[in-house]
Design a protein around this motif. Structure first.
Motif, PDB file in Angstrom:
ATOM      1  N   MET A 107      11.019  -3.003  -3.463  1.00 53.52           N
ATOM      2  CA  MET A 107      12.319  -2.403  -3.115  1.00 53.52           C
ATOM      3  C   MET A 107      12.187  -0.896  -2.895  1.00 53.52           C
ATOM      4  SD  MET A 107      14.530  -4.577  -5.854  1.00 53.52           S
ATOM      5  CE  MET A 107      15.980  -3.547  -5.856  1.00 53.52           C
ATOM      6  N   LEU A 108      11.221  -0.274  -3.575  1.00 51.21           N
ATOM      7  CA  LEU A 108      10.992   1.165  -3.402  1.00 51.21           C
ATOM      8  C   LEU A 108      10.242   1.461  -2.110  1.00 51.21           C
ATOM      9  CD1 LEU A 108       9.946   1.966  -7.075  1.00 51.21           C
ATOM     10  CD2 LEU A 108      11.802   3.134  -5.868  1.00 51.21           C
ATOM     11  N   GLY A 109       9.588   0.438  -1.554  1.00 54.79           N
ATOM     12  CA  GLY A 109       8.869   0.625  -0.299  1.00 54.79           C
ATOM     13  C   GLY A 109       7.358   0.651  -0.441  1.00 54.79           C
ATOM     14  N   ALA A 110       6.843   0.295  -1.605  1.00 55.92           N
ATOM     15  CA  ALA A 110       5.383   0.257  -1.781  1.00 55.92           C
ATOM     16  C   ALA A 110       4.830  -0.928  -1.006  1.00 55.92           C
ATOM     17  CB  ALA A 110       5.033   0.121  -3.258  1.00 55.92           C
ATOM     18  N   SER A 111       3.700  -0.714  -0.323  1.00 56.55           N
ATOM     19  CA  SER A 111       3.148  -1.836   0.433  1.00 56.55           C
ATOM     20  C   SER A 111       1.981  -2.426  -0.335  1.00 56.55           C
ATOM     21  CB  SER A 111       2.729  -1.393   1.826  1.00 56.55           C
ATOM     22  OG  SER A 111       1.914  -0.252   1.718  1.00 56.55           O
ATOM     23  N   SER A 112       1.973  -3.727  -0.399  1.00 59.19           N
ATOM     24  CA  SER A 112       0.997  -4.432  -1.234  1.00 59.19           C
ATOM     25  C   SER A 112      -0.007  -5.164  -0.346  1.00 59.19           C
ATOM     26  CB  SER A 112       1.756  -5.435  -2.093  1.00 59.19           C
ATOM     27  OG  SER A 112       0.879  -6.327  -2.690  1.00 59.19           O
ATOM     28  N   ALA A 128       3.433   3.118  -7.740  1.00 60.45           N
ATOM     29  CA  ALA A 128       2.763   2.293  -6.716  1.00 60.45           C
ATOM     30  C   ALA A 128       3.016   2.826  -5.304  1.00 60.45           C
ATOM     31  CB  ALA A 128       3.251   0.849  -6.823  1.00 60.45           C
ATOM     32  N   LEU A 129       3.924   3.812  -5.173  1.00 66.49           N
ATOM     33  CA  LEU A 129       4.220   4.356  -3.836  1.00 66.49           C
ATOM     34  C   LEU A 129       2.999   5.084  -3.262  1.00 66.49           C
ATOM     35  CD1 LEU A 129       7.852   5.664  -4.396  1.00 66.49           C
ATOM     36  CD2 LEU A 129       7.130   3.848  -2.833  1.00 66.49           C
ATOM     37  N   GLY A 130       2.903   5.031  -1.937  1.00 68.65           N
ATOM     38  CA  GLY A 130       1.714   5.522  -1.252  1.00 68.65           C
ATOM     39  C   GLY A 130       1.399   6.995  -1.467  1.00 68.65           C
ATOM     40  N   ASN A 131       2.439   7.833  -1.622  1.00 68.17           N
ATOM     41  CA  ASN A 131       2.189   9.265  -1.766  1.00 68.17           C
ATOM     42  C   ASN A 131       1.988   9.675  -3.233  1.00 68.17           C
ATOM     43  OD1 ASN A 131       1.877  11.873  -0.575  1.00 68.17           O
ATOM     44  ND2 ASN A 131       3.963  12.399  -1.244  1.00 68.17           N
ATOM     45  N   CYS A 132       1.983   8.710  -4.162  1.00 66.36           N
ATOM     46  CA  CYS A 132       1.649   8.997  -5.568  1.00 66.36           C
ATOM     47  C   CYS A 132       0.135   8.866  -5.670  1.00 66.36           C
ATOM     48  CB  CYS A 132       2.369   8.052  -6.517  1.00 66.36           C
ATOM     49  SG  CYS A 132       4.127   8.367  -6.592  1.00 66.36           S
ATOM     50  N   ARG A 133      -0.569   9.974  -5.408  1.00 68.22           N
ATOM     51  CA  ARG A 133      -2.010   9.870  -5.192  1.00 68.22           C
ATOM     52  C   ARG A 133      -2.849  10.379  -6.354  1.00 68.22           C
ATOM     53  NH1 ARG A 133      -1.518  11.640   0.499  1.00 68.22           N
ATOM     54  NH2 ARG A 133      -3.140  13.146   0.078  1.00 68.22           N
ATOM     55  N   TYR A 134      -2.222  10.832  -7.414  1.00 67.69           N
ATOM     56  CA  TYR A 134      -2.990  11.187  -8.622  1.00 67.69           C
ATOM     57  C   TYR A 134      -2.631  10.219  -9.733  1.00 67.69           C
ATOM     58  CZ  TYR A 134      -4.378  15.605  -6.507  1.00 67.69           C
ATOM     59  OH  TYR A 134      -4.918  16.558  -5.684  1.00 67.69           O
ATOM     60  N   LEU A 182      -0.693  -4.669  -6.291  1.00 64.88           N
ATOM     61  CA  LEU A 182      -0.694  -3.224  -6.439  1.00 64.88           C
ATOM     62  C   LEU A 182      -1.314  -2.799  -7.758  1.00 64.88           C
ATOM     63  CD1 LEU A 182       2.931  -2.643  -5.168  1.00 64.88           C
ATOM     64  CD2 LEU A 182       0.868  -1.801  -4.049  1.00 64.88           C
ATOM     65  N   LYS A 183      -2.088  -1.732  -7.688  1.00 63.52           N
ATOM     66  CA  LYS A 183      -2.720  -1.182  -8.893  1.00 63.52           C
ATOM     67  C   LYS A 183      -2.385   0.300  -8.997  1.00 63.52           C
ATOM     68  CE  LYS A 183      -5.716  -4.764  -9.678  1.00 63.52           C
ATOM     69  NZ  LYS A 183      -4.665  -5.773  -9.444  1.00 63.52           N
ATOM     70  N   VAL A 184      -2.307   0.775 -10.219  1.00 66.23           N
ATOM     71  CA  VAL A 184      -1.993   2.178 -10.461  1.00 66.23           C
ATOM     72  C   VAL A 184      -3.044   2.739 -11.412  1.00 66.23           C
ATOM     73  CG1 VAL A 184      -0.332   3.671 -11.632  1.00 66.23           C
ATOM     74  CG2 VAL A 184       0.497   1.909 -10.075  1.00 66.23           C
ATOM     75  N   GLU A 185      -3.557   3.949 -11.113  1.00 62.89           N
ATOM     76  CA  GLU A 185      -4.535   4.564 -12.012  1.00 62.89           C
ATOM     77  C   GLU A 185      -3.835   5.292 -13.153  1.00 62.89           C
ATOM     78  OE1 GLU A 185      -8.520   5.493  -9.507  1.00 62.89           O
ATOM     79  OE2 GLU A 185      -6.970   7.036  -9.453  1.00 62.89           O
ATOM     80  N   LEU A 240       9.432   4.734 -24.035  1.00 60.74           N
ATOM     81  CA  LEU A 240       8.976   3.455 -24.588  1.00 60.74           C
ATOM     82  C   LEU A 240       8.740   2.497 -23.417  1.00 60.74           C
ATOM     83  CD1 LEU A 240      11.439   3.233 -27.629  1.00 60.74           C
ATOM     84  CD2 LEU A 240       9.008   3.815 -27.697  1.00 60.74           C
ATOM     85  N   GLY A 241       8.390   1.255 -23.747  1.00 59.36           N
ATOM     86  CA  GLY A 241       7.865   0.333 -22.731  1.00 59.36           C
ATOM     87  C   GLY A 241       8.707   0.070 -21.501  1.00 59.36           C
ATOM     88  N   ILE A 242      10.019  -0.130 -21.667  1.00 56.70           N
ATOM     89  CA  ILE A 242      10.827  -0.441 -20.477  1.00 56.70           C
ATOM     90  C   ILE A 242      10.899   0.784 -19.562  1.00 56.70           C
ATOM     91  CG2 ILE A 242      13.180  -1.000 -19.672  1.00 56.70           C
ATOM     92  CD1 ILE A 242      11.715  -3.445 -20.803  1.00 56.70           C
ATOM     93  N   GLY A 243      11.023   1.959 -20.161  1.00 53.32           N
ATOM     94  CA  GLY A 243      11.046   3.186 -19.361  1.00 53.32           C
ATOM     95  C   GLY A 243       9.730   3.388 -18.623  1.00 53.32           C
ATOM     96  N   GLN A 244       8.622   3.165 -19.318  1.00 55.63           N
ATOM     97  CA  GLN A 244       7.309   3.331 -18.675  1.00 55.63           C
ATOM     98  C   GLN A 244       7.106   2.291 -17.567  1.00 55.63           C
ATOM     99  OE1 GLN A 244       3.949   5.359 -20.407  1.00 55.63           O
ATOM    100  NE2 GLN A 244       4.235   4.024 -22.157  1.00 55.63           N
ATOM    101  N   ALA A 245       7.604   1.064 -17.798  1.00 51.96           N
ATOM    102  CA  ALA A 245       7.408  -0.003 -16.803  1.00 51.96           C
ATOM    103  C   ALA A 245       8.111   0.352 -15.487  1.00 51.96           C
ATOM    104  CB  ALA A 245       7.917  -1.334 -17.351  1.00 51.96           C
ATOM    105  N   HIS A 246       9.275   0.975 -15.567  1.00 50.03           N
ATOM    106  CA  HIS A 246       9.932   1.430 -14.325  1.00 50.03           C
ATOM    107  C   HIS A 246       9.020   2.427 -13.593  1.00 50.03           C
ATOM    108  CE1 HIS A 246      13.939  -0.424 -14.263  1.00 50.03           C
ATOM    109  NE2 HIS A 246      13.938  -0.336 -15.588  1.00 50.03           N
ATOM    110  N   GLY A 247       8.379   3.291 -14.376  1.00 51.36           N
ATOM    111  CA  GLY A 247       7.482   4.283 -13.777  1.00 51.36           C
ATOM    112  C   GLY A 247       6.273   3.655 -13.086  1.00 51.36           C
ATOM    113  N   ILE A 248       5.811   2.525 -13.588  1.00 47.16           N
ATOM    114  CA  ILE A 248       4.657   1.858 -12.952  1.00 47.16           C
ATOM    115  C   ILE A 248       5.010   1.477 -11.509  1.00 47.16           C
ATOM    116  CG2 ILE A 248       3.189  -0.209 -12.977  1.00 47.16           C
ATOM    117  CD1 ILE A 248       3.257  -0.147 -16.000  1.00 47.16           C
ATOM    118  N   HIS A 249       6.224   0.971 -11.308  1.00 48.31           N
ATOM    119  CA  HIS A 249       6.641   0.600  -9.943  1.00 48.31           C
ATOM    120  C   HIS A 249       6.694   1.839  -9.037  1.00 48.31           C
ATOM    121  CE1 HIS A 249       7.692  -3.666 -10.554  1.00 48.31           C
ATOM    122  NE2 HIS A 249       8.006  -3.301 -11.789  1.00 48.31           N
TER     123      HIS A 249
END
Ligand SMILES: [Mg+2]
Length: 381
Positions: free
Chosen positions: A126-131, A314-320, A136-139, A302-311
């Motif tokens: 929904m945010l527009g991340a392409s899989s 995943a956006l393309g311009n989140c490069r670090y 999708l993986k996040v560092e 805490l976990g639910i807040g962090q889980a939103h951040g994981i999504h």
């Protein structure tokens, strides 16, 4: 389309930090957050209002203020309302704008989860991340705070780095900066490294930054006070190392101004600071249009807040790498289910399940809850 919001529940949770955290305001031992659930005929959306622990920074909003915002300003304007698109969630969130950003974030992210479930779409999509087919993986990056001694800092880093984090961030303050970076480079070699100055310097400290510029840092986060874009721009002009804005990046307008004044090359996105996923996405897109790279910071939530951040991460311009980490990084326990864990060393995988893709662990919510309030279409009249 999500059916009208029939019920909103606020639960104040307290979970102890694993080790006390040190910040500009002293030490913190307990993390406070408000779990926000939004119930429609299609299901339950989960969000978290997670203001930065007051001891760790000069907090702009306290948990008590956020609790009253959610109860008095947001619940009456959310109950009975429906939303079919993320734009409609943004339109709704605008009506809460007198509330603090993290209170808005708690309710707004819960609406995103409810809509994602109604649409059977993961938030990242929904945010527009392409899989790709592999998902999708996040560092994940390691962040450590200030320690009383250099040796304690090095020990803390060594303990956590074994978990495979993809970069290291250390905190610095005037008088404890070049020495700390030098020690880390000596012990951990050419590890991807950045520093967070939490706004503690001015352009009068240019010599310190000239020295830091020699350590091949990924970035220097928030060197100047949040309203000192002039200082930040003057510093960026002198340094090869990119400046990253964190506290300064509190609204789309301020990020626009920072970009125009060449006050940074990187922006840290924080869902709690900007009032939810919609504003964070707008900031991400503006940065992308101007060649400014982003990454996702935490309060930490805490976990639910962090889980939103994981999504979001995943956006393309989140490069670090993101500051989001496993549930066990900061706290003795977590109420998210399943636990946030590394899928591989230094890697968080983005759930492909509908909405947030994480649930709450009801037993743990009961264990850590301090108080709870429920608002329904009936009680709100
Ligand atoms: Mg920071």
């Amino acid at each position: 389309m999500s059916g009208p919001v029939e019920r909103m529940t606020l639960t104040h949770l307290q979970i102890p930090f694993k080790e006390s955290c040190r910040g500009v305001g002293g030490e913190a031992t307990i993390k406070d957050a408000i779990l926000v659930t939004v119930e429609t005929s299609d299901g339950l959306g989960l969000g978290e209002c997670s203001p930065t622990t007051a001891a760790l920074c000069e907090a702009s909003d306290t948990l008590e203020e956020c609790w009253s915002d959610l109860a008095d300003r947001i619940a009456p304007r959310l109950l009975g309302r429906s939303f079919a698109t993320v734009e409609e969630i943004s339109d709704l969130a605008v009506t809460w704008k007198s509330a603090h950003a993290s209170a808005i974030a708690g309710a707004e992210t819960a609406c995103w989860d409810a809509l994602g479930q109604a649409r059977r779409a993961p938030l990242a999509e929904m945010l527009g991340a392409s899989s790709d087919q592999l998902g999708l993986k996040v560092e994940a990056g390691l962040a450590v705070g200030l320690y009383p001694t250099v040796v304690e800092m090095l020990k803390a880093i060594e303990n956590h780095l074994a978990e495979g984090y993809r970069r290291l961030k250390i905190e610095i303050e005037p008088g404890r900066d070049v020495e700390l970076v030098h020690a880390v480079r000596q012990h951990f070699g050419d590890i991807p490294l950045m520093v967070d100055a939490r706004g503690a310097y001015t352009i009068a400290n240019l010599d310190v930054f000239r020295e830091l510029d020699e350590f091949d840092l990924l970035m220097i986060e928030q060197p100047m006070a949040d309203d000192d874009l002039t200082g930040s721009a003057a510093l960026q002009a002198e340094l090869a190392t990119p400046i990253c804005l964190d506290e300064s990046a509190s609204s789309l307008e301020l990020v626009g101004e920072a970009i125009e004044r060449a006050a940074c090359r990187i922006v840290s996105l924080k869902i709690q600071r900007v009032g939810g996923l919609g504003p964070a996405l707008a900031m991400h897109d503006l940065c992308y249009q101007h060649g400014i790279v982003c990454w996702v910071g935490t309060t930490p939530e805490l976990g639910i807040g962090q889980a939103h951040g994981i999504h979001l991460a995943a956006l393309g311009n989140c490069r670090y790498p993101t500051d989001i980490g496993p549930s066990v990084r900061w706290f003795i326990d977590d109420y998210v289910s399943p636990d946030l864990e590394m899928a591989a060393p230094g890697i968080l995988s983005v759930p492909s399940r509908p909405g947030l893709g994480y649930q709450m662990d009801h037993a743990k919510v009961r264990r850590y809850q301090v108080r709870q309030s429920e608002f329904t279409t009936r009680t709100s009249g």
